[in-house]
Design a protein around this motif. Structure first.
Motif, PDB file in Angstrom:
ATOM      1  N   GLU A   1       0.842  -1.225   0.000  1.00  0.00           N
ATOM      2  CA  GLU A   1       0.000   0.000   0.000  1.00  0.00           C
ATOM      3  C   GLU A   1       0.865   1.259   0.000  1.00  0.00           C
ATOM      4  N   ARG A   2       2.147   1.115   0.318  1.00  0.00           N
ATOM      5  CA  ARG A   2       3.021   2.296   0.296  1.00  0.00           C
ATOM      6  C   ARG A   2       3.745   2.441  -1.049  1.00  0.00           C
ATOM      7  N   TRP A   3       3.447   1.550  -1.974  1.00  0.00           N
ATOM      8  CA  TRP A   3       4.065   1.616  -3.298  1.00  0.00           C
ATOM      9  C   TRP A   3       3.109   2.271  -4.297  1.00  0.00           C
ATOM     10  N   ASP A   4       3.706   2.902  -5.294  1.00  0.00           N
ATOM     11  CA  ASP A   4       2.923   3.394  -6.429  1.00  0.00           C
ATOM     12  C   ASP A   4       3.009   2.290  -7.501  1.00  0.00           C
ATOM     13  N   ALA A   5       2.136   1.289  -7.357  1.00  0.00           N
ATOM     14  CA  ALA A   5       2.192   0.135  -8.274  1.00  0.00           C
ATOM     15  C   ALA A   5       0.971   0.171  -9.183  1.00  0.00           C
ATOM     16  N   LEU A   6       1.203  -0.038 -10.477  1.00  0.00           N
ATOM     17  CA  LEU A   6       0.093  -0.016 -11.431  1.00  0.00           C
ATOM     18  C   LEU A   6       0.267  -1.139 -12.445  1.00  0.00           C
ATOM     19  N   ILE A   7      -0.805  -1.874 -12.641  1.00  0.00           N
ATOM     20  CA  ILE A   7      -0.797  -2.915 -13.682  1.00  0.00           C
ATOM     21  C   ILE A   7      -1.754  -2.442 -14.772  1.00  0.00           C
ATOM     22  N   LEU A   8      -1.207  -2.111 -15.906  1.00  0.00           N
ATOM     23  CA  LEU A   8      -2.050  -1.695 -17.022  1.00  0.00           C
ATOM     24  C   LEU A   8      -2.486  -2.966 -17.752  1.00  0.00           C
ATOM     25  N   ALA A   9      -3.765  -3.060 -18.070  1.00  0.00           N
ATOM     26  CA  ALA A   9      -4.276  -4.270 -18.729  1.00  0.00           C
ATOM     27  C   ALA A   9      -5.076  -3.835 -19.947  1.00  0.00           C
ATOM     28  N   THR A  10      -4.674  -4.305 -21.121  1.00  0.00           N
ATOM     29  CA  THR A  10      -5.332  -3.829 -22.343  1.00  0.00           C
ATOM     30  C   THR A  10      -5.782  -4.995 -23.214  1.00  0.00           C
ATOM     31  N   ASP A  11      -6.783  -4.707 -24.025  1.00  0.00           N
ATOM     32  CA  ASP A  11      -7.271  -5.720 -24.967  1.00  0.00           C
ATOM     33  C   ASP A  11      -8.003  -5.006 -26.096  1.00  0.00           C
ATOM     34  N   ILE A  12      -8.156  -5.711 -27.203  1.00  0.00           N
ATOM     35  CA  ILE A  12      -8.897  -5.157 -28.343  1.00  0.00           C
ATOM     36  C   ILE A  12     -10.396  -5.413 -28.185  1.00  0.00           C
ATOM     37  N   ASP A  13     -10.751  -6.311 -27.285  1.00  0.00           N
ATOM     38  CA  ASP A  13     -12.141  -6.730 -27.143  1.00  0.00           C
ATOM     39  C   ASP A  13     -12.791  -5.986 -25.971  1.00  0.00           C
ATOM     40  N   ARG A  14     -13.646  -5.003 -26.315  1.00  0.00           N
ATOM     41  CA  ARG A  14     -14.232  -4.173 -25.246  1.00  0.00           C
ATOM     42  C   ARG A  14     -15.141  -4.985 -24.336  1.00  0.00           C
ATOM     43  N   GLN A  15     -15.797  -6.000 -24.892  1.00  0.00           N
ATOM     44  CA  GLN A  15     -16.703  -6.782 -24.040  1.00  0.00           C
ATOM     45  C   GLN A  15     -15.903  -7.578 -23.006  1.00  0.00           C
ATOM     46  N   ALA A  16     -14.720  -8.083 -23.426  1.00  0.00           N
ATOM     47  CA  ALA A  16     -13.857  -8.795 -22.461  1.00  0.00           C
ATOM     48  C   ALA A  16     -13.401  -7.810 -21.379  1.00  0.00           C
ATOM     49  N   LEU A  17     -13.101  -6.569 -21.781  1.00  0.00           N
ATOM     50  CA  LEU A  17     -12.642  -5.572 -20.796  1.00  0.00           C
ATOM     51  C   LEU A  17     -13.749  -5.267 -19.782  1.00  0.00           C
ATOM     52  N   GLN A  18     -14.988  -5.214 -20.267  1.00  0.00           N
ATOM     53  CA  GLN A  18     -16.103  -4.957 -19.330  1.00  0.00           C
ATOM     54  C   GLN A  18     -16.209  -6.093 -18.314  1.00  0.00           C
ATOM     55  N   ARG A  19     -16.042  -7.318 -18.791  1.00  0.00           N
ATOM     56  CA  ARG A  19     -16.089  -8.458 -17.851  1.00  0.00           C
ATOM     57  C   ARG A  19     -14.934  -8.347 -16.863  1.00  0.00           C
TER      58      ARG A  19
END
Ligand code: SAM
Length: 505
Positions: A141-159
């Motif tokens: 919680e004291r770290w600035d950690a970010l996991i970016l997650a991308t996809d071409i499929d918007r419906q998968a991203l909504q899930r």
């Protein structure tokens, strides 16, 4: 020899122009074997925009941006979003024991981490990274950690945003992980919110977008990129261009992990290929961490670049022109000890070729595997599938019977034998064989579907309806994009739609 569904038709010229358009926009490549799937997707897509004319659908797609609403449902149907938590145990161990400890050590003073899951599907992969970070960093919680997650499929991203998963997503996950990091809401398991907050989802088309851009700090200076089981669906020049952009997105010393069957040193020039615990990963040249057991080999440039310093091939290679010119690594390449591959390695190689649909190479490996270990039942089964798919039923039957001799309870062999018998017109024996499959594995959806069809043929409507209802009941408990065991590309959603359209159901 999959379950036969009524296929919409697509003329040769329509198939050619649609698949070219799809390739240009998404990088997704469809060969003739997947023509029926493309026809189905286009028919549905045209329907969804309210006009069944393929001619007008083609014009509409051509005139619309790939990231807009016209393309969205088509992309969603064409992409394969299969994923699960902690996928590929050996790679996960390399992440847990080598790559993540390395990047955490490098970033200890800044307490800042940037990871990217490219082609994240329904989110299982980036959330696995979040769990691993939680296990490895006590004061996360004291770290600035970010996991970016991308996809071409918007419906998968909504899930993925919902972070709620059914059992199937946990097929490689211990009960302890489920209990520690998920809330059971009766219907599905929801990831704890403190882990969800680590992941940021976004649409990104790996094939099309000009990333990284100087204005997008999210995609530069990254410590680790996972792009697993994504490039198997993309053509070689697109993969090569993507590899170049990944290189630019990483901080020096940053890591790229691709799927186990996607490693290929030429593609990933100018990364360094590093072997960790038997797994190949790629590193952007920089300060090397000391990781026990690590061996490094330089990635060779693709042939045309190595031999043609200033030729067209080099200038035209997409996305490569602006890559930094890295110096060759100082350590000499490891000279591998040549040992003949064992049966297990040959079998795995055969599976890799199958995933890439290189059937002749796959066959060669399975045969070589059997010459090393004649009783290898999985290799017999694979050869049976190859023969059956090529329509050589007698050969297929011989192989599958050999597989069953070695391993009499092998469910997929019984299933294939049942299909072969059905195909050869042996209706009663086929039905008996499907019943064996269900006896061994009551949840085998496609066996219920086929048995339903066979009972219908035999005039036993009540039994037919019972098996179809069981298939629907079993399918209803799984996410609709789950690939069905026993088929190459059939999902639960397809089968449910077909069953619901079956007269008399
Ligand atoms: C089989 S899933 C892999 C998911 C996850 N990486 C894993 O290994 O479990 C492949 C994903 O790649 C995505 N994909 C395919 N082509 C893509 C592209 N051109 N740009 C971005 N994502 C793409 C698909 O939508 C799909 O969700």
């Amino acid at each position: 020899m999959p379950w036969r569904k009524p296929q919409p038709t697509l003329s040769d010229s329509d198939f050619q122009r649609f698949r070219l358009l799809i390739l240009e926009r998404t990088g997704l490549m469809f060969d003739h074997k997947r023509r029926a799937a493309v026809a189905q997707a286009l028919t549905e897509g045209a329907h969804q925009v309210g006009d069944p004319s393929l001619e007008r659908y083609f014009n509409l797609l051509s005139a619309s941006p790939t990231d807009g609403p016209i393309w969205e449902p088509l992309i969603s149907t064409l992409t394969v979003n299969e994923s699960y938590f902690f996928r590929d145990a050996e790679q996960i161990e390399v992440l847990r024991r080598c790559l993540l400890p390395d990047v955490i050590a490098r970033r200890q003073s800044q307490r800042r981490l940037r990871l990217w899951s490219a082609g994240c599907a329904g989110g299982e992969e980036p959330y696995t990274l979040a769990i691993l970070l939680h296990q490895l960093i006590p004061d996360l919680e004291r770290w600035d950690a970010l996991i970016l997650a991308t996809d071409i499929d918007r419906q998968a991203l909504q899930r993925a945003e919902r972070a709620a998963y059914r059992d199937w997503s946990f097929r490689n996950t211990s009960a302890a992980i489920r209990q520690s990091y998920f809330n059971d809401n009766g219907d599905c398991l929801e990831l704890h919110s403190h882990l969800r907050r680590l992941v940021k989802f976004a649409y990104l088309n790996l094939a099309e977008d000009a990333y990284p851009t100087p204005s997008d700090p999210l995609l530069s200076g990254l410590d680790l990129i996972l792009c697993r089981n994504v490039t198997i669906y993309l053509p070689e020049p697109v993969i090569h261009a993507i590899a170049g952009r990944f290189y630019q997105s990483l901080a020096s010393g940053g890591w790229l992990m691709v799927g186990a069957s996607e490693t290929n040193d030429q593609r990933y020039h100018p990364f360094q290929a590093v072997n960790l615990r038997g797994i190949t990963v790629y590193q952007k040249a920089g300060k090397m961490a000391e990781i026990p057991g690590r061996t490094v080999r330089p990635v060779r440039p693709p042939l045309e670049e190595a031999t043609k310093e200033t030729g067209e091939a080099k200038r035209e290679a997409p996305g490569r022109g602006d890559l930094p010119n890295t110096a060759p690594p100082s350590s000499p390449p490891m000279i591998p000890k040549v040992v003949p591959p064992n049966a297990a390695a040959l079998y795995r190689e055969g599976e890799d070729w199958l995933r890439q649909r290189r059937l002749a190479d796959a066959r060669r490996c399975f045969e070589a595997c059997l010459s090393q270990e004649p009783g290898h039942s999985a290799a017999c089964q694979q050869l049976a599938r190859l023969e059956a798919n090529a329509g050589r039923l007698a050969e297929a039957r011989r192989w599958v019977e050999q597989a069953l001799e070695r391993e009499p309870l092998r469910v997929e062999s019984h299933y294939l034998l049942a299909l072969i018998k059905q195909e050869q017109g042996e209706i009663e024996p086929a039905a008996a064989q499907f019943r064996k499959v269900i006896y061994l594995e009551p949840g085998f959806i496609l066996a219920h579907v086929h048995l339903g069809d066979l009972y219908q043929k035999l005039g036993q409507s009540a039994a037919a309806a019972r098996h179809r209802a069981q298939a629907v009941g079993l399918g209803g408990r799984l996410p609709s994009d789950t690939l069905l065991p026993g088929s190459d590309d059939l999902t639960v959603g397809h089968v449910l739609a077909l069953l619901r359209n079956t007269p008399g159901y």
